[in-house]
Design a protein around this motif. Structure first.
Motif, PDB file in Angstrom:
ATOM      1  N   ILE A   1      -1.061  -6.906   1.414  1.00 45.72           N
ATOM      2  CA  ILE A   1      -2.039  -7.251   2.450  1.00 45.72           C
ATOM      3  C   ILE A   1      -1.340  -8.056   3.548  1.00 45.72           C
ATOM      4  N   ALA A   2      -1.886  -7.977   4.761  1.00 41.05           N
ATOM      5  CA  ALA A   2      -1.346  -8.700   5.908  1.00 41.05           C
ATOM      6  C   ALA A   2      -2.049 -10.035   6.051  1.00 41.05           C
ATOM      7  N   VAL A   3      -1.259 -11.138   6.098  1.00 39.70           N
ATOM      8  CA  VAL A   3      -1.839 -12.491   6.144  1.00 39.70           C
ATOM      9  C   VAL A   3      -1.070 -13.351   7.139  1.00 39.70           C
ATOM     10  N   PRO A   4      -1.481 -13.461   8.412  1.00 41.72           N
ATOM     11  CA  PRO A   4      -2.220 -12.423   9.135  1.00 41.72           C
ATOM     12  C   PRO A   4      -1.268 -11.391   9.740  1.00 41.72           C
ATOM     13  N   THR A   5      -0.040 -11.838  10.140  1.00 38.89           N
ATOM     14  CA  THR A   5       0.932 -10.911  10.742  1.00 38.89           C
ATOM     15  C   THR A   5       2.132 -10.681   9.825  1.00 38.89           C
ATOM     16  N   LEU A   6       2.106 -11.267   8.666  1.00 39.53           N
ATOM     17  CA  LEU A   6       3.173 -11.111   7.681  1.00 39.53           C
ATOM     18  C   LEU A   6       2.638 -10.311   6.500  1.00 39.53           C
ATOM     19  N   CYS A   7       3.413  -9.359   6.035  1.00 38.36           N
ATOM     20  CA  CYS A   7       2.988  -8.561   4.889  1.00 38.36           C
ATOM     21  C   CYS A   7       3.309  -9.302   3.593  1.00 38.36           C
ATOM     22  N   VAL A   8       2.276  -9.573   2.809  1.00 37.97           N
ATOM     23  CA  VAL A   8       2.441 -10.181   1.487  1.00 37.97           C
ATOM     24  C   VAL A   8       2.480  -9.057   0.459  1.00 37.97           C
ATOM     25  N   ASP A   9       3.542  -9.005  -0.305  1.00 35.89           N
ATOM     26  CA  ASP A   9       3.731  -7.879  -1.221  1.00 35.89           C
ATOM     27  C   ASP A   9       2.808  -7.946  -2.429  1.00 35.89           C
ATOM     28  N   ASP A  10       2.618  -9.147  -2.952  1.00 36.14           N
ATOM     29  CA  ASP A  10       1.903  -9.247  -4.223  1.00 36.14           C
ATOM     30  C   ASP A  10       1.305 -10.638  -4.372  1.00 36.14           C
ATOM     31  N   ILE A  11       0.062 -10.683  -4.839  1.00 36.04           N
ATOM     32  CA  ILE A  11      -0.583 -11.959  -5.175  1.00 36.04           C
ATOM     33  C   ILE A  11      -1.154 -11.830  -6.574  1.00 36.04           C
ATOM     34  N   LYS A  12      -0.763 -12.735  -7.453  1.00 32.62           N
ATOM     35  CA  LYS A  12      -1.326 -12.787  -8.794  1.00 32.62           C
ATOM     36  C   LYS A  12      -2.028 -14.130  -8.968  1.00 32.62           C
ATOM     37  N   VAL A  13      -3.280 -14.078  -9.393  1.00 33.20           N
ATOM     38  CA  VAL A  13      -4.080 -15.290  -9.516  1.00 33.20           C
ATOM     39  C   VAL A  13      -4.736 -15.353 -10.884  1.00 33.20           C
ATOM     40  N   HIS A  14      -4.627 -16.501 -11.542  1.00 32.92           N
ATOM     41  CA  HIS A  14      -5.378 -16.764 -12.770  1.00 32.92           C
ATOM     42  C   HIS A  14      -6.614 -17.574 -12.404  1.00 32.92           C
ATOM     43  N   LEU A  15      -7.769 -16.992 -12.674  1.00 31.75           N
ATOM     44  CA  LEU A  15      -9.039 -17.666 -12.422  1.00 31.75           C
ATOM     45  C   LEU A  15      -9.499 -18.330 -13.713  1.00 31.75           C
ATOM     46  N   GLN A  16      -9.674 -19.636 -13.672  1.00 33.03           N
ATOM     47  CA  GLN A  16     -10.030 -20.398 -14.861  1.00 33.03           C
ATOM     48  C   GLN A  16     -11.461 -20.925 -14.730  1.00 33.03           C
ATOM     49  N   GLY A  17     -12.277 -20.628 -15.736  1.00 30.83           N
ATOM     50  CA  GLY A  17     -13.664 -21.081 -15.702  1.00 30.83           C
ATOM     51  C   GLY A  17     -14.480 -20.321 -14.677  1.00 30.83           C
ATOM     52  N   VAL A  18     -14.677 -19.019 -14.911  1.00 27.36           N
ATOM     53  CA  VAL A  18     -15.438 -18.172 -13.998  1.00 27.36           C
ATOM     54  C   VAL A  18     -16.876 -18.078 -14.519  1.00 27.36           C
ATOM     55  N   HIS A  19     -17.830 -18.463 -13.694  1.00 27.60           N
ATOM     56  CA  HIS A  19     -19.231 -18.541 -14.107  1.00 27.60           C
ATOM     57  C   HIS A  19     -20.010 -17.334 -13.579  1.00 27.60           C
ATOM     58  N   VAL A  20     -20.483 -16.499 -14.499  1.00 33.12           N
ATOM     59  CA  VAL A  20     -21.258 -15.308 -14.159  1.00 33.12           C
ATOM     60  C   VAL A  20     -22.494 -15.288 -15.066  1.00 33.12           C
ATOM     61  N   PRO A  21     -23.649 -15.718 -14.576  1.00 33.85           N
ATOM     62  CA  PRO A  21     -24.855 -15.740 -15.413  1.00 33.85           C
ATOM     63  C   PRO A  21     -25.196 -14.343 -15.943  1.00 33.85           C
ATOM     64  N   LEU A  22     -25.404 -14.236 -17.239  1.00 32.93           N
ATOM     65  CA  LEU A  22     -25.640 -12.948 -17.876  1.00 32.93           C
ATOM     66  C   LEU A  22     -26.879 -12.260 -17.314  1.00 32.93           C
ATOM     67  N   ARG A  23     -27.955 -13.020 -17.106  1.00 32.91           N
ATOM     68  CA  ARG A  23     -29.204 -12.417 -16.638  1.00 32.91           C
ATOM     69  C   ARG A  23     -29.016 -11.767 -15.273  1.00 32.91           C
ATOM     70  N   LYS A  24     -28.320 -12.438 -14.357  1.00 30.99           N
ATOM     71  CA  LYS A  24     -28.101 -11.873 -13.025  1.00 30.99           C
ATOM     72  C   LYS A  24     -27.163 -10.678 -13.079  1.00 30.99           C
ATOM     73  N   ALA A  25     -26.158 -10.766 -13.948  1.00 30.60           N
ATOM     74  CA  ALA A  25     -25.216  -9.657 -14.067  1.00 30.60           C
ATOM     75  C   ALA A  25     -25.915  -8.408 -14.590  1.00 30.60           C
ATOM     76  N   MET A  26     -26.790  -8.579 -15.589  1.00 31.40           N
ATOM     77  CA  MET A  26     -27.498  -7.438 -16.170  1.00 31.40           C
ATOM     78  C   MET A  26     -28.485  -6.835 -15.182  1.00 31.40           C
ATOM     79  N   ALA A  27     -29.061  -7.654 -14.307  1.00 31.31           N
ATOM     80  CA  ALA A  27     -30.029  -7.169 -13.321  1.00 31.31           C
ATOM     81  C   ALA A  27     -29.360  -6.696 -12.032  1.00 31.31           C
ATOM     82  N   ASP A  28     -28.008  -6.729 -12.017  1.00 37.28           N
ATOM     83  CA  ASP A  28     -27.240  -6.342 -10.833  1.00 37.28           C
ATOM     84  C   ASP A  28     -27.652  -7.166  -9.614  1.00 37.28           C
ATOM     85  N   LYS A  29     -27.900  -8.456  -9.850  1.00 28.90           N
ATOM     86  CA  LYS A  29     -28.274  -9.357  -8.769  1.00 28.90           C
ATOM     87  C   LYS A  29     -27.254 -10.479  -8.609  1.00 28.90           C
TER      88      LYS A  29
END
Length: 237
Positions: A67-95
């Motif tokens: 991806i371009a950020v903004p005028t330089l090409c970044v080859d690769d970004i790897k990110v570890h997301l820790q503690g991701v909150h996704v409520p089950l009810r909203k996820a099941m209802a696609d909301k």
């Protein structure tokens, strides 16, 4: 035997749920970060079904390529997301419109060919080449009584105030060996590389040179990804 069968079914169900959740994460993260292509997503932690039920995922690995950020090409970004909150009810209802994340720790990699492409458009006409884990520079500079000469030396990569800086060390002049260059000439060889607008609002903390490119550590805390927010799409490269 029955117990073994139940364990197998639980294991299969666990992985099926992980695959389904990963697919949903890909869609939501791509929307919220305005990425040109779907990121890769891998959800860790066992058992997974417990994470689904509680709506809190311990560790999600995210990958973004070219991806371009903004005028330089970044080859690769790897990110570890820790503690991701996704409520089950909203996820099941696609909301699911917002994803909360406790912490993101990432590595941003820039290849030397991409870096040279960026530097070719910048003042100073600096060019870099790898030398093992070190980084060498060459660039034309004007020196009193000598005129235009080619300077060479090492480059040190560092991060200050969320900016990647490439600063020369141990400079010399081609054909003359080690040579004390004027301060003004040295200043023209110090380059700041823009890396604004990284996904997840990642902030740069450290940088190091490798044989393949520059690797920059970046972090972000207490994120809220809004999939309803509109904005310009990050361009690919």
């Amino acid at each position: 035997m029955l117990l073994v069968g139940q364990l197998v079914l639980l294991g299969v169900g666990d992985r099926v749920a992980a695959h389904a959740a990963a697919g949903q994460m890909v869609s939501q993260i791509q929307k919220s970060q305005h990425l040109p292509n779907p990121p890769t997503v891998s959800i860790g932690g066992v058992p997974f079904l417990t994470q689904v039920a509680t709506g809190r995922y311990r560790d999600i690995e995210l990958g973004v390529r070219r991806i371009a950020v903004p005028t330089l090409c970044v080859d690769d970004i790897k990110v570890h997301l820790q503690g991701v909150h996704v409520p089950l009810r909203k996820a099941m209802a696609d909301k699911l419109t917002t994803i909360s994340i406790d912490r993101a720790v990432g590595t941003v990699r820039i290849t030397y060919p991409d870096l040279n492409t960026f530097l070719s458009t910048e003042p100073g006409h600096l060019r870099v080449t790898p030398a093992g884990r070190a980084l060498r520079l060459s660039a034309p500079v004007d020196v009193p009584m000598l005129g235009s000469v080619t300077a060479f030396g090492d480059l040190q990569a560092s991060v200050t105030d969320n900016r990647l800086t490439l600063a020369p060390t141990g400079l010399g002049v081609k054909g003359l060996g080690s040579f004390q260059l004027p301060t003004g000439a040295v200043d023209t060889l110090t380059t700041t590389v823009p890396l604004t607008g990284l996904p997840m609002n990642l902030q740069l903390t450290a940088a190091r040179t490798t044989p393949d490119g520059i690797e920059i550590t970046a972090v972000a805390d207490h994120l809220s990804l809004d999939t309803t927010q509109t904005g310009p799409t990050i361009h690919g490269c």
